[in-house]
Design a protein around this motif. Structure first.
Motif, PDB file in Angstrom:
ATOM      1  N   MET A   1       0.838  -1.179   0.000  1.00 46.83           N
ATOM      2  CA  MET A   1       0.000   0.000   0.000  1.00 46.83           C
ATOM      3  C   MET A   1       0.879   1.237   0.000  1.00 46.83           C
ATOM      4  SD  MET A   1      -3.128   1.435   2.289  1.00 46.83           S
ATOM      5  CE  MET A   1      -3.994   0.010   1.857  1.00 46.83           C
ATOM      6  N   GLN A   2       0.416   2.229  -0.777  1.00 43.37           N
ATOM      7  CA  GLN A   2       1.076   3.521  -0.814  1.00 43.37           C
ATOM      8  C   GLN A   2       0.138   4.572  -0.234  1.00 43.37           C
ATOM      9  OE1 GLN A   2       3.626   4.036  -4.569  1.00 43.37           O
ATOM     10  NE2 GLN A   2       1.895   2.804  -5.248  1.00 43.37           N
ATOM     11  N   TYR A   3       0.723   5.714   0.123  1.00 48.69           N
ATOM     12  CA  TYR A   3      -0.035   6.800   0.731  1.00 48.69           C
ATOM     13  C   TYR A   3       0.201   8.078  -0.059  1.00 48.69           C
ATOM     14  CZ  TYR A   3      -0.199   3.388   4.441  1.00 48.69           C
ATOM     15  OH  TYR A   3      -0.394   2.231   5.151  1.00 48.69           O
ATOM     16  N   TRP A   4      -0.850   8.894  -0.139  1.00 56.30           N
ATOM     17  CA  TRP A   4      -0.833  10.076  -0.989  1.00 56.30           C
ATOM     18  C   TRP A   4      -1.529  11.230  -0.293  1.00 56.30           C
ATOM     19  CZ3 TRP A   4       1.979   9.054  -5.246  1.00 56.30           C
ATOM     20  CH2 TRP A   4       2.109   7.703  -5.612  1.00 56.30           C
ATOM     21  N   LEU A   5      -1.341  12.417  -0.853  1.00 54.73           N
ATOM     22  CA  LEU A   5      -2.096  13.589  -0.444  1.00 54.73           C
ATOM     23  C   LEU A   5      -2.534  14.298  -1.719  1.00 54.73           C
ATOM     24  CD1 LEU A   5      -1.448  16.064   2.392  1.00 54.73           C
ATOM     25  CD2 LEU A   5      -1.749  16.966   0.087  1.00 54.73           C
ATOM     26  N   VAL A   6      -3.819  14.647  -1.781  1.00 52.98           N
ATOM     27  CA  VAL A   6      -4.331  15.462  -2.882  1.00 52.98           C
ATOM     28  C   VAL A   6      -4.866  16.757  -2.307  1.00 52.98           C
ATOM     29  CG1 VAL A   6      -4.857  13.508  -4.395  1.00 52.98           C
ATOM     30  CG2 VAL A   6      -6.640  14.413  -2.885  1.00 52.98           C
ATOM     31  N   LYS A   7      -4.733  17.810  -3.106  1.00 62.03           N
ATOM     32  CA  LYS A   7      -5.181  19.131  -2.662  1.00 62.03           C
ATOM     33  C   LYS A   7      -6.319  19.608  -3.552  1.00 62.03           C
ATOM     34  CE  LYS A   7      -1.596  21.922  -2.285  1.00 62.03           C
ATOM     35  NZ  LYS A   7      -0.250  22.492  -2.339  1.00 62.03           N
ATOM     36  N   SER A   8      -7.298  20.241  -2.918  1.00 65.51           N
ATOM     37  CA  SER A   8      -8.405  20.835  -3.650  1.00 65.51           C
ATOM     38  C   SER A   8      -8.883  22.074  -2.911  1.00 65.51           C
ATOM     39  CB  SER A   8      -9.557  19.836  -3.767  1.00 65.51           C
ATOM     40  OG  SER A   8     -10.638  20.396  -4.479  1.00 65.51           O
ATOM     41  N   GLU A   9      -9.199  23.109  -3.670  1.00 65.64           N
ATOM     42  CA  GLU A   9      -9.814  24.279  -3.056  1.00 65.64           C
ATOM     43  C   GLU A   9     -11.235  23.890  -2.676  1.00 65.64           C
ATOM     44  OE1 GLU A   9      -9.423  27.861  -5.376  1.00 65.64           O
ATOM     45  OE2 GLU A   9      -7.489  27.176  -6.155  1.00 65.64           O
ATOM     46  N   ASP A  97      -0.488  24.757   9.716  1.00 67.35           N
ATOM     47  CA  ASP A  97       0.332  25.229  10.834  1.00 67.35           C
ATOM     48  C   ASP A  97       0.736  24.079  11.757  1.00 67.35           C
ATOM     49  OD1 ASP A  97       0.451  27.858  10.030  1.00 67.35           O
ATOM     50  OD2 ASP A  97      -1.257  28.485  11.249  1.00 67.35           O
ATOM     51  N   GLN A  98      -0.184  23.160  12.029  1.00 69.39           N
ATOM     52  CA  GLN A  98       0.152  22.005  12.867  1.00 69.39           C
ATOM     53  C   GLN A  98       1.223  21.146  12.198  1.00 69.39           C
ATOM     54  OE1 GLN A  98      -4.123  20.863  13.231  1.00 69.39           O
ATOM     55  NE2 GLN A  98      -3.514  20.273  15.312  1.00 69.39           N
ATOM     56  N   ILE A  99       1.094  20.961  10.903  1.00 71.99           N
ATOM     57  CA  ILE A  99       2.069  20.157  10.162  1.00 71.99           C
ATOM     58  C   ILE A  99       3.434  20.843  10.193  1.00 71.99           C
ATOM     59  CG2 ILE A  99       2.683  19.336   7.849  1.00 71.99           C
ATOM     60  CD1 ILE A  99      -0.400  18.868   7.453  1.00 71.99           C
ATOM     61  N   LYS A 100       3.452  22.160   9.982  1.00 74.03           N
ATOM     62  CA  LYS A 100       4.714  22.909   9.996  1.00 74.03           C
ATOM     63  C   LYS A 100       5.401  22.854  11.353  1.00 74.03           C
ATOM     64  CE  LYS A 100       3.789  26.396   6.448  1.00 74.03           C
ATOM     65  NZ  LYS A 100       3.533  27.828   6.214  1.00 74.03           N
ATOM     66  N   LYS A 101       4.632  22.809  12.430  1.00 76.23           N
ATOM     67  CA  LYS A 101       5.204  22.827  13.779  1.00 76.23           C
ATOM     68  C   LYS A 101       5.743  21.474  14.222  1.00 76.23           C
ATOM     69  CE  LYS A 101       2.462  26.715  15.388  1.00 76.23           C
ATOM     70  NZ  LYS A 101       1.316  27.154  16.176  1.00 76.23           N
ATOM     71  N   ARG A 104       8.794  16.213  13.017  1.00 71.27           N
ATOM     72  CA  ARG A 104       8.814  14.895  12.356  1.00 71.27           C
ATOM     73  C   ARG A 104       8.276  14.981  10.929  1.00 71.27           C
ATOM     74  NH1 ARG A 104       5.325  11.887  16.726  1.00 71.27           N
ATOM     75  NH2 ARG A 104       4.237  13.858  16.386  1.00 71.27           N
ATOM     76  N   LEU A 105       7.598  16.086  10.608  1.00 72.77           N
ATOM     77  CA  LEU A 105       7.024  16.266   9.273  1.00 72.77           C
ATOM     78  C   LEU A 105       7.766  17.326   8.457  1.00 72.77           C
ATOM     79  CD1 LEU A 105       3.261  16.121  10.298  1.00 72.77           C
ATOM     80  CD2 LEU A 105       4.539  14.384   9.013  1.00 72.77           C
ATOM     81  N   GLU A 106       8.960  17.702   8.882  1.00 72.22           N
ATOM     82  CA  GLU A 106       9.667  18.795   8.225  1.00 72.22           C
ATOM     83  C   GLU A 106      10.047  18.499   6.777  1.00 72.22           C
ATOM     84  OE1 GLU A 106      13.020  19.565  10.694  1.00 72.22           O
ATOM     85  OE2 GLU A 106      14.042  17.705  10.164  1.00 72.22           O
ATOM     86  N   ASN A 107      10.101  17.229   6.381  1.00 71.13           N
ATOM     87  CA  ASN A 107      10.469  16.887   5.007  1.00 71.13           C
ATOM     88  C   ASN A 107       9.286  16.435   4.157  1.00 71.13           C
ATOM     89  OD1 ASN A 107      13.284  17.435   5.182  1.00 71.13           O
ATOM     90  ND2 ASN A 107      13.476  15.595   6.448  1.00 71.13           N
ATOM     91  N   ILE A 108       8.080  16.584   4.665  1.00 75.18           N
ATOM     92  CA  ILE A 108       6.896  16.171   3.923  1.00 75.18           C
ATOM     93  C   ILE A 108       6.769  16.996   2.636  1.00 75.18           C
ATOM     94  CG2 ILE A 108       5.324  17.747   5.123  1.00 75.18           C
ATOM     95  CD1 ILE A 108       3.245  15.478   5.096  1.00 75.18           C
ATOM     96  N   MET A 119       0.680  14.314  -4.294  1.00 73.60           N
ATOM     97  CA  MET A 119       2.021  13.990  -3.817  1.00 73.60           C
ATOM     98  C   MET A 119       2.039  12.702  -2.998  1.00 73.60           C
ATOM     99  SD  MET A 119       2.209  17.101  -1.042  1.00 73.60           S
ATOM    100  CE  MET A 119       1.688  18.249  -2.284  1.00 73.60           C
ATOM    101  N   PRO A 120       3.158  11.983  -3.046  1.00 74.36           N
ATOM    102  CA  PRO A 120       3.290  10.786  -2.219  1.00 74.36           C
ATOM    103  C   PRO A 120       3.602  11.162  -0.776  1.00 74.36           C
ATOM    104  CG  PRO A 120       5.302  11.132  -3.453  1.00 74.36           C
ATOM    105  CD  PRO A 120       4.336  12.208  -3.888  1.00 74.36           C
ATOM    106  N   LEU A 121       3.231  10.268   0.125  1.00 74.75           N
ATOM    107  CA  LEU A 121       3.575  10.406   1.536  1.00 74.75           C
ATOM    108  C   LEU A 121       4.293   9.136   1.977  1.00 74.75           C
ATOM    109  CD1 LEU A 121       0.205  11.715   3.016  1.00 74.75           C
ATOM    110  CD2 LEU A 121       2.269  13.056   2.587  1.00 74.75           C
ATOM    111  N   LYS A 122       5.217   9.295   2.890  1.00 74.31           N
ATOM    112  CA  LYS A 122       5.825   8.136   3.531  1.00 74.31           C
ATOM    113  C   LYS A 122       4.812   7.578   4.528  1.00 74.31           C
ATOM    114  CE  LYS A 122      10.414  10.085   3.134  1.00 74.31           C
ATOM    115  NZ  LYS A 122      11.492  10.768   3.834  1.00 74.31           N
TER     116      LYS A 122
END
Length: 134
Positions: A1-9, A97-101, A104-108, A119-122
């Motif tokens: 299984m792979q993990y992804w993120l999609v963005k939509s307005e 903001d939560q992700i930026k702080k 552990r997610l600094e390289n996402i 985009m792919p996610l680990k």
């Protein structure tokens, strides 16, 4: 299984729209890297659904319902789409903001390639965001 993120307005197509529709074709992607990511998606891969621009938050998890096929909104068969179906709505949206702080997610990819819409996610990135949202 792979993990992804999609963005939509959310004003264009929101999580609520996906839930109401039950499934959608993720059409209109016109960035080569994002298109290549769509082409790598496999049935049942999990996809974080991110509301961009006005909200800037991950709001739910979708599932790949159908693997890549030509995007009907283009005359060029090289552009791809996948079908996504809703899986789980987050109890609490996970903001940018939560992700930026979270160090552990600094390289996402969401932070490193902020304009990319698919985009792919680990696995560990997916799990961290899932933990924050639920």
């Amino acid at each position: 299984m792979q993990y992804w993120l999609v963005k939509s307005e959310p004003e264009a197509y929101s999580w609520a729209d996906l839930v109401k529709d039950g499934k959608t074709s993720w059409t209109g992607v016109r960035n080569f890297q994002a298109r290549n990511n769509l082409g790598q998606m496999k049935k049942d891969d999990l996809v974080l659904f991110y509301h961009s621009v006005s909200e800037k938050a991950v709001v739910g998890i979708a599932r790949v319902a159908q693997e890549a096929y030509p995007d009907s909104t283009s005359d060029d068969a090289r552009w791809l789409t996948v079908d996504l179906a809703p899986d789980t709505q987050f109890k609490q949206a996970v903001t940018l903001d939560q992700i930026k702080k979270d160090t552990r997610l600094e390289n996402i990819a969401l932070l490193k390639q902020s304009r990319l819409s698919v985009m792919p996610l680990k696995p560990e990135e997916f799990e961290l965001i899932l933990g924050i949202g639920n």
